[in-house]
Design a protein around this motif. Structure first.
Motif, PDB file in Angstrom:
ATOM      1  N   LEU A 147      36.657  -3.042   0.346  1.00 10.08           N
ATOM      2  CA  LEU A 147      35.978  -1.995  -0.417  1.00 10.08           C
ATOM      3  C   LEU A 147      34.632  -1.676   0.219  1.00 10.08           C
ATOM      4  CD1 LEU A 147      35.940  -0.220  -2.984  1.00 10.08           C
ATOM      5  CD2 LEU A 147      34.707  -2.055  -4.104  1.00 10.08           C
ATOM      6  N   PHE A 148      33.924  -2.721   0.613  1.00 13.10           N
ATOM      7  CA  PHE A 148      32.605  -2.521   1.211  1.00 13.10           C
ATOM      8  C   PHE A 148      32.727  -1.731   2.516  1.00 13.10           C
ATOM      9  CE2 PHE A 148      28.711  -3.812   3.452  1.00 13.10           C
ATOM     10  CZ  PHE A 148      27.796  -3.434   2.482  1.00 13.10           C
ATOM     11  N   LEU A 149      33.773  -2.045   3.272  1.00 14.35           N
ATOM     12  CA  LEU A 149      34.023  -1.349   4.532  1.00 14.35           C
ATOM     13  C   LEU A 149      34.301   0.134   4.276  1.00 14.35           C
ATOM     14  CD1 LEU A 149      34.082  -2.885   7.244  1.00 14.35           C
ATOM     15  CD2 LEU A 149      36.537  -2.483   7.275  1.00 14.35           C
ATOM     16  N   ILE A 150      35.160   0.401   3.283  1.00 11.75           N
ATOM     17  CA  ILE A 150      35.502   1.786   2.938  1.00 11.75           C
ATOM     18  C   ILE A 150      34.245   2.543   2.517  1.00 11.75           C
ATOM     19  CG2 ILE A 150      36.769   3.248   1.298  1.00 11.75           C
ATOM     20  CD1 ILE A 150      38.892   1.040   1.200  1.00 11.75           C
ATOM     21  N   THR A 162      31.149   1.873   3.305  1.00 10.73           N
ATOM     22  CA  THR A 162      30.275   2.093   4.460  1.00 10.73           C
ATOM     23  C   THR A 162      30.731   3.335   5.213  1.00 10.73           C
ATOM     24  OG1 THR A 162      30.187  -0.304   4.622  1.00 10.73           O
ATOM     25  CG2 THR A 162      29.183   0.928   6.409  1.00 10.73           C
ATOM     26  N   LEU A 163      32.044   3.440   5.365  1.00  5.61           N
ATOM     27  CA  LEU A 163      32.626   4.598   6.046  1.00  5.61           C
ATOM     28  C   LEU A 163      32.290   5.880   5.288  1.00  5.61           C
ATOM     29  CD1 LEU A 163      34.401   4.583   8.586  1.00  5.61           C
ATOM     30  CD2 LEU A 163      36.356   5.025   7.101  1.00  5.61           C
ATOM     31  N   LEU A 164      32.476   5.834   3.961  1.00  4.25           N
ATOM     32  CA  LEU A 164      32.157   6.987   3.115  1.00  4.25           C
ATOM     33  C   LEU A 164      30.693   7.371   3.274  1.00  4.25           C
ATOM     34  CD1 LEU A 164      32.990   8.877   0.661  1.00  4.25           C
ATOM     35  CD2 LEU A 164      31.987   7.127  -0.788  1.00  4.25           C
ATOM     36  N   PHE A 165      29.844   6.333   3.319  1.00  3.67           N
ATOM     37  CA  PHE A 165      28.409   6.565   3.459  1.00  3.67           C
ATOM     38  C   PHE A 165      28.101   7.279   4.774  1.00  3.67           C
ATOM     39  CE2 PHE A 165      24.334   5.003   5.160  1.00  3.67           C
ATOM     40  CZ  PHE A 165      23.490   5.582   4.228  1.00  3.67           C
ATOM     41  N   VAL A 166      28.683   6.782   5.852  1.00  2.00           N
ATOM     42  CA  VAL A 166      28.417   7.362   7.170  1.00  2.00           C
ATOM     43  C   VAL A 166      28.909   8.808   7.215  1.00  2.00           C
ATOM     44  CG1 VAL A 166      28.980   7.225   9.624  1.00  2.00           C
ATOM     45  CG2 VAL A 166      28.459   5.148   8.352  1.00  2.00           C
ATOM     46  N   ILE A 167      30.123   9.033   6.682  1.00  2.00           N
ATOM     47  CA  ILE A 167      30.677  10.393   6.686  1.00  2.00           C
ATOM     48  C   ILE A 167      29.797  11.328   5.864  1.00  2.00           C
ATOM     49  CG2 ILE A 167      32.631  11.825   5.935  1.00  2.00           C
ATOM     50  CD1 ILE A 167      34.420   9.405   6.569  1.00  2.00           C
ATOM     51  N   SER A 168      29.391  10.860   4.650  1.00  2.00           N
ATOM     52  CA  SER A 168      28.591  11.763   3.818  1.00  2.00           C
ATOM     53  C   SER A 168      27.225  12.011   4.429  1.00  2.00           C
ATOM     54  CB  SER A 168      28.475  11.251   2.371  1.00  2.00           C
ATOM     55  OG  SER A 168      28.185   9.888   2.362  1.00  2.00           O
ATOM     56  N   LEU A 169      26.679  11.003   5.108  1.00  2.00           N
ATOM     57  CA  LEU A 169      25.384  11.197   5.767  1.00  2.00           C
ATOM     58  C   LEU A 169      25.485  12.249   6.870  1.00  2.00           C
ATOM     59  CD1 LEU A 169      22.435  10.406   6.183  1.00  2.00           C
ATOM     60  CD2 LEU A 169      23.191   8.588   7.707  1.00  2.00           C
ATOM     61  N   ASN A 212      30.732 -11.085  -9.716  1.00  2.00           N
ATOM     62  CA  ASN A 212      29.556 -11.545  -8.986  1.00  2.00           C
ATOM     63  C   ASN A 212      28.600 -10.364  -8.811  1.00  2.00           C
ATOM     64  OD1 ASN A 212      27.644 -12.444  -7.222  1.00  2.00           O
ATOM     65  ND2 ASN A 212      29.088 -13.529  -5.908  1.00  2.00           N
ATOM     66  N   GLN A 213      27.424 -10.448  -9.439  1.00  2.00           N
ATOM     67  CA  GLN A 213      26.537  -9.290  -9.491  1.00  2.00           C
ATOM     68  C   GLN A 213      25.881  -8.979  -8.141  1.00  2.00           C
ATOM     69  OE1 GLN A 213      26.800  -7.288 -12.068  1.00  2.00           O
ATOM     70  NE2 GLN A 213      28.239  -8.805 -12.822  1.00  2.00           N
ATOM     71  N   THR A 214      25.876  -9.945  -7.231  1.00  2.00           N
ATOM     72  CA  THR A 214      25.386  -9.640  -5.882  1.00  2.00           C
ATOM     73  C   THR A 214      26.303  -8.620  -5.218  1.00  2.00           C
ATOM     74  OG1 THR A 214      24.649 -11.927  -5.778  1.00  2.00           O
ATOM     75  CG2 THR A 214      24.612 -10.681  -3.733  1.00  2.00           C
ATOM     76  N   ASN A 215      27.619  -8.852  -5.366  1.00  2.00           N
ATOM     77  CA  ASN A 215      28.586  -7.886  -4.842  1.00  2.00           C
ATOM     78  C   ASN A 215      28.427  -6.531  -5.514  1.00  2.00           C
ATOM     79  OD1 ASN A 215      29.581  -9.969  -3.407  1.00  2.00           O
ATOM     80  ND2 ASN A 215      31.570 -10.072  -4.426  1.00  2.00           N
ATOM     81  N   GLN A 216      28.294  -6.565  -6.845  1.00  2.00           N
ATOM     82  CA  GLN A 216      28.176  -5.307  -7.583  1.00  2.00           C
ATOM     83  C   GLN A 216      26.948  -4.529  -7.124  1.00  2.00           C
ATOM     84  OE1 GLN A 216      30.338  -3.993  -9.430  1.00  2.00           O
ATOM     85  NE2 GLN A 216      31.602  -5.557 -10.396  1.00  2.00           N
ATOM     86  N   LEU A 217      25.856  -5.259  -6.877  1.00  3.86           N
ATOM     87  CA  LEU A 217      24.621  -4.604  -6.452  1.00  3.86           C
ATOM     88  C   LEU A 217      24.817  -3.910  -5.103  1.00  3.86           C
ATOM     89  CD1 LEU A 217      21.697  -4.287  -7.407  1.00  3.86           C
ATOM     90  CD2 LEU A 217      21.099  -6.302  -6.105  1.00  3.86           C
ATOM     91  N   LEU A 218      25.464  -4.618  -4.183  1.00  2.00           N
ATOM     92  CA  LEU A 218      25.730  -4.044  -2.854  1.00  2.00           C
ATOM     93  C   LEU A 218      26.568  -2.774  -2.963  1.00  2.00           C
ATOM     94  CD1 LEU A 218      26.600  -6.913  -0.365  1.00  2.00           C
ATOM     95  CD2 LEU A 218      24.986  -5.055  -0.021  1.00  2.00           C
ATOM     96  N   ILE A 219      27.648  -2.864  -3.752  1.00  2.00           N
ATOM     97  CA  ILE A 219      28.546  -1.720  -3.904  1.00  2.00           C
ATOM     98  C   ILE A 219      27.800  -0.554  -4.559  1.00  2.00           C
ATOM     99  CG2 ILE A 219      30.691  -0.911  -4.993  1.00  2.00           C
ATOM    100  CD1 ILE A 219      31.186  -2.916  -2.769  1.00  2.00           C
ATOM    101  N   MET A 223      32.138 -13.413  -0.477  1.00  2.00           N
ATOM    102  CA  MET A 223      32.840 -12.199  -0.885  1.00  2.00           C
ATOM    103  C   MET A 223      34.350 -12.368  -0.668  1.00  2.00           C
ATOM    104  SD  MET A 223      31.659  -8.385   0.163  1.00  2.00           S
ATOM    105  CE  MET A 223      29.895  -8.347   0.177  1.00  2.00           C
ATOM    106  N   VAL A 224      35.129 -11.997  -1.632  1.00  2.00           N
ATOM    107  CA  VAL A 224      36.571 -12.093  -1.460  1.00  2.00           C
ATOM    108  C   VAL A 224      37.062 -10.947  -0.575  1.00  2.00           C
ATOM    109  CG1 VAL A 224      37.477 -13.502  -3.321  1.00  2.00           C
ATOM    110  CG2 VAL A 224      36.634 -11.211  -3.811  1.00  2.00           C
ATOM    111  N   LYS A 225      38.325 -11.067  -0.153  1.00  2.00           N
ATOM    112  CA  LYS A 225      38.847 -10.134   0.838  1.00  2.00           C
ATOM    113  C   LYS A 225      38.821  -8.686   0.343  1.00  2.00           C
ATOM    114  CE  LYS A 225      42.767  -9.556   3.838  1.00  2.00           C
ATOM    115  NZ  LYS A 225      44.232  -9.609   3.761  1.00  2.00           N
ATOM    116  N   SER A 226      39.250  -8.470  -0.928  1.00  2.00           N
ATOM    117  CA  SER A 226      39.314  -7.100  -1.439  1.00  2.00           C
ATOM    118  C   SER A 226      37.914  -6.477  -1.495  1.00  2.00           C
ATOM    119  CB  SER A 226      39.963  -7.082  -2.821  1.00  2.00           C
ATOM    120  OG  SER A 226      39.166  -7.817  -3.727  1.00  2.00           O
ATOM    121  N   SER A 227      36.906  -7.305  -1.820  1.00  2.00           N
ATOM    122  CA  SER A 227      35.532  -6.804  -1.846  1.00  2.00           C
ATOM    123  C   SER A 227      35.092  -6.370  -0.462  1.00  2.00           C
ATOM    124  CB  SER A 227      34.576  -7.874  -2.351  1.00  2.00           C
ATOM    125  OG  SER A 227      34.797  -8.133  -3.692  1.00  2.00           O
ATOM    126  N   LYS A 228      35.516  -7.148   0.538  1.00  2.00           N
ATOM    127  CA  LYS A 228      35.139  -6.817   1.913  1.00  2.00           C
ATOM    128  C   LYS A 228      35.729  -5.477   2.323  1.00  2.00           C
ATOM    129  CE  LYS A 228      34.151 -11.276   3.940  1.00  2.00           C
ATOM    130  NZ  LYS A 228      34.775 -12.506   4.418  1.00  2.00           N
TER     131      LYS A 228
END
Lengths: 328, 250
Positions: free
Chosen positions: A8-11, A13-20, A272-279, A1-6
């Motif tokens: 984004l993934f972090l953000i 995750t944060l959004l997910f936790v807050i919305s949960l 990379n569709q693995t990244n897209q799937l995760l996001i 995963m490139v840096k920007s993807s990381k």
């Protein structure tokens, strides 16, 4: 995963936790009071948590199914709802639930639930492969969407015929269901659903590599060393099961499957569709949790159907994509 | 893996397609042998079956009769991953969307060597960069596919084949949209690759002057038959004169 993807993934995750957390605290028709511990406990474990878990399952599974359908049809307008796959599943549910009013065979709880699930998954499976067969005859993105719309219309007409003959009581339940509801699964059911969804999404992630080659079409996929027909069948089985399972519990949920993958591609440029799937999985879960909060926050005593909110969220995204004068 | 045996051998092969249980043969009784180090062009009129021939050799079209043997193995006995290590193909179809960039497309050539999540090793990355620089795409590599001109897209597809590092390369009309100098550069590059890397390269094209200048052998496709000729033989052939319409003089 490139840096920007990381990042984004972090953000996300944060959004997910807050919305949960927000969902668990506020998305309900009663406030959790800490003075009455046993009541609060009950509300939390029997109502709020199962609903939140169902939202997470539905959001992530539909987004993943949408992404895979878009890749397989190489069409950013594809999705389980847009192609009529959700309608097929919901017709499957309607056949079992509404026919039951005349025959009463759903007496056994476990048998009844399994039959609904099976019928729903068969419905989505059937529509998926009808669409696949019809897609060979057209090679146009928009035509495919119209074909999906027609199939969806046929399914809902058949469903209406069933509704016409159903008794008022089961009809009311069914109509609430068909507008999308996250409250159908009991606590135990939601945990089992969660387990199944996590397992299938993990498997999908592990097998996601051929999805990249799929972007180049059948001939290149074969030439790059993947058996196209074989892999495509596997992915379509996955999406049918995911859509069928979610539709059996939540009804046909609109626009999540089509809008989340589009949004995901806007947010990260990686192909990379693995990244897209995760996001997609993170984004889908968060969006449905947030939509559920909106449903309750307008008027807690009369809860809005979730489909109204997901449509208001998703339709403008699809519209933007259509109007952007860019090739998809 | 490259041996003295023929790179591509067609034995009594019939090619064509089956559509709703009706079989149409496009090419019949094909018998040819091509070696490693050969730079071969396939020429013929529009619709004569050049693409069908290339796709069939790549195992993408069904063989109606006979055998295709690549590097001593019948392609029917090869799995898709095995075949992808032997043969790479460049097709004429245009592809875009899904955030695919020029680099991503070329990187597909190394997809079998990437890890479970499609992450590339440093070795793969250098192979890809090399392929990109050979095709002079370095300054365009981060552009989306729909931002590339037709010519640049063709170069991207060729770079993908290079990145796949196969001993057999099949290119379907790779020069159709290229500018004059790029056409010459491409044919020169392919000739060089065939000789220095000992590859067998098969190219379908309409550029008869380039064919005569750079290729070692010519496959003439006409009236459901294929003929393998040397350049000298081709010049003498009536068919070649017909194809050129009499506009090429030697």
């Amino acid at each position: 995963m490139v840096k920007s993807s990381k990042i984004l993934f972090l953000i996300l995750t944060l959004l997910f936790v807050i919305s949960l957390c927000t969902n668990l605290c506020f998305a309900g028709d009663s406030t959790i009071s800490f003075s009455d511990f046993s009541a609060a406990n009950f509300i939390f474990y029997e109502i709020r948590l199962p609903k939140a878990i169902t939202a997470i399952c539905a959001g992530s599974a539909l987004a993943a199914a949408g992404l895979i359908l878009q890749i397989i049809f190489r069409n950013p307008l594809a999705g389980p709802y847009a192609l009529g796959i959700s309608s097929g599943a919901s017709l499957g549910v309607a056949i079992v639930v509404l026919a039951n009013t005349s025959f009463g065979f759903l007496g056994n709880y476990f048998f009844g639930k399994s039959l609904i699930l099976l019928s729903s998954i068969s419905g989505s499976f059937l529509v998926t492969f009808i669409i696949l067969a019809l897609n060979k005859k057209t090679n146009n993105n928009i035509v495919l969407l119209l074909v999906g719309l027609m199939i969806s219309q046929i399914c809902s007409a058949l469903q209406s015929i069933l509704e016409y003959f159903a008794n008022p009581n089961s009809l009311k339940n069914f109509i609430t269901y068909s507008m999308g509801a996250l409250t159908n699964a009991s606590a135990n059911e939601s945990f089992v659903l969660f387990g199944i969804i996590i397992l299938s999404l993990t498997l999908l992630l592990l097998f996601s590599k051929p999805l990249n080659a799929f972007l180049l079409g059948e001939k290149y996929t074969n030439n790059l060393g993947f058996n196209y027909n074989h892999k495509r069948f596997m992915f379509l089985v996955f999406t049918s099961v995911l859509t069928g399972l979610i539709t059996a519990y939540c009804g046909p949920i609109a626009f999540i499957g089509i809008a989340i993958p589009i949004l995901s591609r806007w947010l990260q440029s990686s192909s990379n569709q693995t990244n897209q799937l995760l996001i997609c999985v993170m984004l889908g879960a968060s969006v449905l949790l947030l939509a559920d909060i909106v449903c309750y926050s307008i008027n807690p005593s009369s809860v809005l159907p979730i489909n109204l909110i997901t449509t208001l969220f998703g339709a403008p995204i699809v519209l933007t994509l259509l109007l952007k004068n860019k090739q998809w | 893996m490259v041996t003295n045996s023929p790179a591509i051998k067609l034995i009594d092969a019939d090619f064509g397609y089956t559509k709703s249980s009706k079989t149409t043969s496009v090419l019949t009784n094909c018998n040819i042998e091509l070696n490693f180090g050969d730079f071969v062009t396939v020429i013929g009129n529009n619709g004569s079956g050049k693409s069908t021939l290339l796709k069939s050799i790549a195992g993408l079209n069904p063989i109606l009769k006979g055998e295709i043997v690549i590097n001593q193995t019948n392609i029917n006995n090869l799995s898709y991953p095995q075949l992808s290590e032997l043969v790479s193909i460049a097709l004429t179809q245009k592809i875009s969307g899904f955030n695919l960039t020029c680099y991503d497309f070329v990187a597909m050539g190394q997809i079998q060597k990437s890890n479970l999540f499609n992450q590339l090793s440093n070795e793969s990355k250098s192979i890809i960069s090399h392929a990109i620089s050979i095709c002079k795409l370095t300054e365009h590599q981060h552009k989306l596919l729909n931002e590339l001109s037709d010519g640049l897209f063709q170069k991207t597809v060729i770079a993908k084949c290079l990145a796949q590092q196969t001993p057999v390369m099949l290119l379907d009309e790779p020069s159709a949209f290229l500018d004059y100098s790029s056409k010459h550069e491409l044919f020169l590059l392919l000739k060089e690759l065939a000789i220095t890397k000992n590859k067998c390269i098969l190219v379908s094209t309409h550029e008869l002057d380039l064919v005569l200048k750079y290729c070692s052998k010519i496959i003439l496709v006409n009236a459901n038959k294929i003929n393998l000729l040397t350049v000298e033989e081709a010049k003498q052939s009536e068919l070649f004169k017909k194809l050129s319409g009499g506009f090429i003089s030697f």
